[in-house]
Design a protein around this motif. Structure first.
Motif, PDB file in Angstrom:
ATOM      1  N   ALA A 414       0.904  -1.172   0.026  1.00  0.00           N
ATOM      2  CA  ALA A 414       0.020   0.098   0.020  1.00  0.00           C
ATOM      3  C   ALA A 414       0.724   1.172   0.053  1.00  0.00           C
ATOM      4  CB  ALA A 414      -0.838   0.110   1.204  1.00  0.00           C
ATOM      5  N   GLY A 415       2.197   0.980   0.222  1.00  0.00           N
ATOM      6  CA  GLY A 415       3.048   2.349   0.192  1.00  0.00           C
ATOM      7  C   GLY A 415       3.381   2.842   1.680  1.00  0.00           C
ATOM      8  N   LYS A 416       3.442   1.851   2.674  1.00  0.00           N
ATOM      9  CA  LYS A 416       4.035   2.428   3.883  1.00  0.00           C
ATOM     10  C   LYS A 416       5.490   2.992   3.892  1.00  0.00           C
ATOM     11  CE  LYS A 416       3.153  -1.491   6.138  1.00  0.00           C
ATOM     12  NZ  LYS A 416       2.578  -2.177   4.819  1.00  0.00           N
ATOM     13  N   ARG A 566      -3.122   8.867  13.046  1.00  0.00           N
ATOM     14  CA  ARG A 566      -3.382   7.800  12.490  1.00  0.00           C
ATOM     15  C   ARG A 566      -3.475   7.903  10.988  1.00  0.00           C
ATOM     16  NH1 ARG A 566      -6.628   4.542  16.081  1.00  0.00           N
ATOM     17  NH2 ARG A 566      -5.930   5.298  18.309  1.00  0.00           N
ATOM     18  N   TRP A 567      -2.675   6.896  10.294  1.00  0.00           N
ATOM     19  CA  TRP A 567      -2.669   6.941   8.662  1.00  0.00           C
ATOM     20  C   TRP A 567      -2.907   5.843   8.295  1.00  0.00           C
ATOM     21  CZ3 TRP A 567       1.888   9.710   5.855  1.00  0.00           C
ATOM     22  CH2 TRP A 567       1.392   9.942   4.566  1.00  0.00           C
ATOM     23  N   ALA A 568      -4.435   5.542   7.875  1.00  0.00           N
ATOM     24  CA  ALA A 568      -4.848   4.293   7.379  1.00  0.00           C
ATOM     25  C   ALA A 568      -4.432   4.143   5.660  1.00  0.00           C
ATOM     26  CB  ALA A 568      -6.208   4.131   7.919  1.00  0.00           C
ATOM     27  N   LEU A 569      -3.505   3.416   5.345  1.00  0.00           N
ATOM     28  CA  LEU A 569      -3.641   3.177   3.980  1.00  0.00           C
ATOM     29  C   LEU A 569      -4.375   2.084   3.349  1.00  0.00           C
ATOM     30  CD1 LEU A 569       0.603   3.373   3.700  1.00  0.00           C
ATOM     31  CD2 LEU A 569      -1.132   5.187   3.367  1.00  0.00           C
ATOM     32  N   MET A 599      -4.118   3.623  -6.321  1.00  0.00           N
ATOM     33  CA  MET A 599      -3.697   4.684  -5.720  1.00  0.00           C
ATOM     34  C   MET A 599      -2.769   4.454  -4.552  1.00  0.00           C
ATOM     35  SD  MET A 599      -7.829   5.688  -5.032  1.00  0.00           S
ATOM     36  CE  MET A 599      -7.532   7.206  -4.094  1.00  0.00           C
ATOM     37  N   ARG A 600      -1.486   4.104  -4.989  1.00  0.00           N
ATOM     38  CA  ARG A 600      -0.493   3.698  -4.085  1.00  0.00           C
ATOM     39  C   ARG A 600       0.014   4.989  -3.226  1.00  0.00           C
ATOM     40  NH1 ARG A 600       4.102  -0.251  -5.549  1.00  0.00           N
ATOM     41  NH2 ARG A 600       4.422  -0.075  -3.222  1.00  0.00           N
ATOM     42  N   GLY A 601       0.111   4.691  -1.955  1.00  0.00           N
ATOM     43  CA  GLY A 601       0.624   5.846  -1.198  1.00  0.00           C
ATOM     44  C   GLY A 601      -0.540   6.710  -0.519  1.00  0.00           C
ATOM     45  N   ALA A 602      -1.750   6.540  -0.875  1.00  0.00           N
ATOM     46  CA  ALA A 602      -2.803   7.255  -0.401  1.00  0.00           C
ATOM     47  C   ALA A 602      -3.487   6.747   0.801  1.00  0.00           C
ATOM     48  CB  ALA A 602      -3.803   7.400  -1.644  1.00  0.00           C
TER      49      ALA A 602
END
Length: 760
Positions: A414-416, A566-569, A599-602
């Motif tokens: 997912a782009g973590k 919080r950052w949910a990919l 939408m990688r990195g989103a």
């Protein structure tokens, strides 16, 4: 046929018998009437005269037997394709009848034409449709491009004015900030000038195309009317106008049908239609946000921005909260004919007011844009706001991590790593920040940051990470002791600049799941992390954790709830999204499952405010990361905050103070020097494997020469006694035309490990 008269007068009564021939169609049966009865008969005199003439002609004709009369053969082929028109039709009475029929037909046709003029089939309606279609073709769609360019120019000029104002009012005493502001103003001015030029070019192109089309559409009618007037005066002008009317009616001869007349019920943003107030009402009714008899109040009319997206500010009917529209994101997307990720609904100011934003295309599918860190000409400030990346509107999103902690999660791929680089690079570019990094994946994503770290755990070793956390807790206690001595409650930027012990510390844990699920150290690590997150914020310790699925089995809820950012990919299920954003977030309309795989990195970032925001992290390539870390190294070296690099194997051997250790250190340097020389020669020769060339064996004579050059007088016997080889390792090899015996590098390293416990 026999006719018996009723008159019994003897001198006038006569029996007349008439039998027409079978082949003479003009002979007819007409009864004989007495002369004295003619006056009493209620018949027309003209009819009686005609009947007498017929009887006279019949009497003069020869009588034949109908059964034995002559027969006449008829050739049916003689008629060809000629119509069978009765002879009566060629008589004056027939022509009169035909004229009457034609007259009545023309009169009915005229009446039908008059009635048709009131419908969509009338000539006037056809001419109006033709005129409108011709005008629409002349106008075309170039105006949309001009409007978009005008909007972009307006935004660019506004930003240029703001940048110029900031540069003008920045104090000259702040030299670096003044220079940055001036450069930013120059860049914004250049962008604004380019946007204005694009707008002018778009207007010029639109006018040229419209003029060409107008000459095609309006030129022939003007030429016909003008040419007719010049040739024959007003009569010719009238003829030209009539021809123009006929042409317009021909163009508009086909009326609009239900399929081509796109009413508001059939409009769709996904088909490229414009957003209108009726469309909004229909979409919100279809999504069951408002009832069938309710309607929205448009606070800001739908607008098309420079990115081709539609936005509007709406007031819901009284009694309907904004969260109902936010939860109906999927239904609204279906009503608009777009993907769910293209629709963004957020609350504006009060509960019943929302802002609707619908992207033209699926957002964040293009290549990620480079962030602003590359444009920095001085060190970053980790105490200020950190640029994360753009949202769906293209607006830059920034957050503050002071006295905060964070959690980043999402499915694999997912782009973590790319998202985490945004925060890690910002911390690395501030020489005052202390970096403590732990890589639970052991994949090397954090290795480029290792030279800048005061503490680094890259082997995915739970025991080593536990020891790191113990040191972090001890450092936290020392910080609080200093704060208590200074009479301060928490660390500020001023205190951190004055006291090196209170500098900001970033504790970054990648793949937390590997550490917390360890049978021996998992619970201990969770307890220490909870202690650092809950108490370390005021002491200047910032903790960030990244993992794939931070469920209760991976991260204890008592720890997870303390992480404020919080950052949910992208996630595969709404439940997985809730484990990051919190329970009930998906039910409220904020689910990372709606993020598409393209939408990688989103991800949904919940850092500030009441609602998460869809943000895509700025992307930095490996080369750009290397460039930024080189700058960070230079700035930290200048500031005196660059950690001491770990000693090499040769330096560790020299530190032992042993003569044998010094000889082994010289041997390691000899192998390293010979390898460097071999790579230099290979590069000069143009060999493609120059960078990967290694030297793992050297002759004993070469090693003795290198030891002698390093100031070590060592004999072959002593070297053989120090580095004991097997018979296989003593085998001779080809070296510069001869076959001497030598020493493998692996045997030298094994000797160092056996005697001193040191490894490379």
């Amino acid at each position: 046929m026999t006719e018996q008269p009723t008159n019994q007068t003897p001198d006038q009564g006569t029996n007349v018998s008439y039998l027409p021939t079978a082949w003479d169609w003009r002979k007819v049966d007409v009864p004989t009437v007495a002369d004295d009865q003619a006056a009493a008969a209620p018949a027309d005199p003209a009819v009686l005269d005609s009947a007498r003439q017929v009887l006279a002609d019949a009497a003069a004709a020869p009588t034949t037997d109908p059964t034995t009369g002559p027969t006449k053969d008829v050739d049916l082929d003689a008629f060809d394709d000629a119509p069978l028109i009765p002879a009566w039709m060629r008589t004056p009475e027939g022509w009169a009848a035909r004229s009457g029929v034609a007259y009545r037909a023309r009169r009915r046709a005229f009446r039908r034409w008059v009635r048709r003029q009131k419908t969509t089939r009338g000539h006037a309606a056809q001419f109006r449709r033709g005129t409108r279609r011709s005008h629409d073709w002349v106008v075309g769609f170039e105006g949309v491009r001009v409007q978009s360019a005008a909007h972009a120019a307006h935004i660019a000029t506004r930003e240029a004015r703001a940048a110029a104002r900031a540069a003008r009012f920045t104090s000259p005493l702040m030299r670096s900030k003044k220079e940055l502001a001036v450069k930013a103003s120059e860049r914004a001015t250049k962008v604004a000038e380019e946007a204005v030029m694009l707008h002018k070019k778009a207007k010029k192109d639109r006018n040229n195309v419209r003029n060409l089309r107008a000459s095609v559409v309006y030129g022939p009618p003007l030429a016909a009317i003008g040419g007719g007037y010049v040739a024959t005066g007003w009569l010719g002008a009238a003829a030209g106008a009539l021809a123009t009317f006929a042409g317009g009616a021909f163009v508009g001869r086909t009326p609009y049908t239900e399929e081509t007349d796109w009413s508001a019920d059939w409009r769709s943003l996904g088909d490229g239609d414009a957003m209108t107030a009726p469309m909004l009402d229909a979409a919100f009714r279809a999504a069951k946000v408002i009832a069938a008899e309710e309607s929205l109040r448009v606070v800001r009319m739908p607008m098309l921005d420079a990115r081709g997206a539609w936005s509007a500010v709406l007031d819901l009917p009284p009694g309907i909260p904004a969260k109902k529209a936010i939860r109906a994101g999927a239904e609204l997307a279906a009503a608009f004919g777009v993907e769910e990720a293209q629709v963004s609904v957020s609350k504006q100011g009060r509960s019943g007011r929302i802002e609707l934003y619908v992207s033209r295309d699926l957002p964040f599918t293009e290549k990620g844009a480079t962030g602003p860190l590359l444009a920095l000409e001085a060190a970053a400030n980790f105490w200020g706001r950190i640029s994360i990346g753009p949202d769906v509107r293209g607006l830059a999103i920034s957050i503050s991590v002071v006295e905060r902690s964070g959690l980043i999660g999402g499915e694999p791929g997912a782009g973590k790593s790319a998202s985490g680089n945004v925060i890690l690079l910002a911390a690395a570019l501030d020489p005052r920040v202390i970096l403590w990094l732990a890589d639970g994946k052991g994949g090397g994503d954090l290795e480029p940051f290792e030279p800048l770290c005061e503490c680094f755990e890259g082997d995915a070793d739970p025991e080593a990470f536990h020891a790191m956390l113990l040191d972090a807790v001890a450092d936290m206690k020392a910080r609080y002791a200093l704060l208590k001595k200074l009479g301060k409650r928490k660390v500020t930027e001023e205190l951190a600049d004055r006291y090196p012990l209170l500098r900001q510390k970033l504790l970054w844990v990648d793949e937390l799941m590997f550490y917390t699920t360890d049978e021996e150290y998992g619970k201990k690590i969770t307890k220490l992390l909870r202690n650092l997150v809950s108490r370390g914020r005021a002491a200047g310790i910032i903790t960030f954790c990244a993992t794939q699925k931070p469920g209760s089995d991976v991260v204890d809820t008592s720890l997870r709830d303390l992480l404020s950012i919080r950052w949910a990919l992208r996630c595969t299920t709404p439940e997985a999204s809730d484990t990051i954003l919190g329970k009930g977030a998906a039910a409220s309309g904020y689910s990372a499952k709606s993020i598409e795989s393209e939408m990688r990195g989103a991800g949904l970032l919940w850092a500030e405010g009441t609602n998460p925001t869809l943000v895509r992290a700025d992307y930095y390539t490996d080369d750009q990361v290397t460039t930024l870390l080189e700058r960070a190294t230079a700035w930290r070296r200048a500031a005196g905050t660059l950690p001491d690099a770990p000693l090499s194997l040769a330096d560790q051997l020299r530190a032992k103070g042993d003569d044998d250790a010094a000889i082994l250190a010289a041997l390691v340097d000899a192998y390293s020097g010979r390898e460097s020389d071999a790579r230099a020669k290979a590069a000069a020769a143009g060999r493609p494997d120059a960078e990967t060339l290694t030297v793992d064996w050297l002759p004993g004579s070469v090693l003795l020469d290198d030891l002698r050059a390093a100031g070590r007088e060592v004999t072959a016997e002593r070297l053989g006694a120090l580095v004991v080889r097997t018979d296989q390792e003593k085998a001779k090899r080809v070296w510069e035309g001869s076959r001497p015996s030598g020493y493998p590098l692996a045997r030298v390293l094994a000797t160092i490990a056996d005697r001193y416990g040191l490894t490379a």
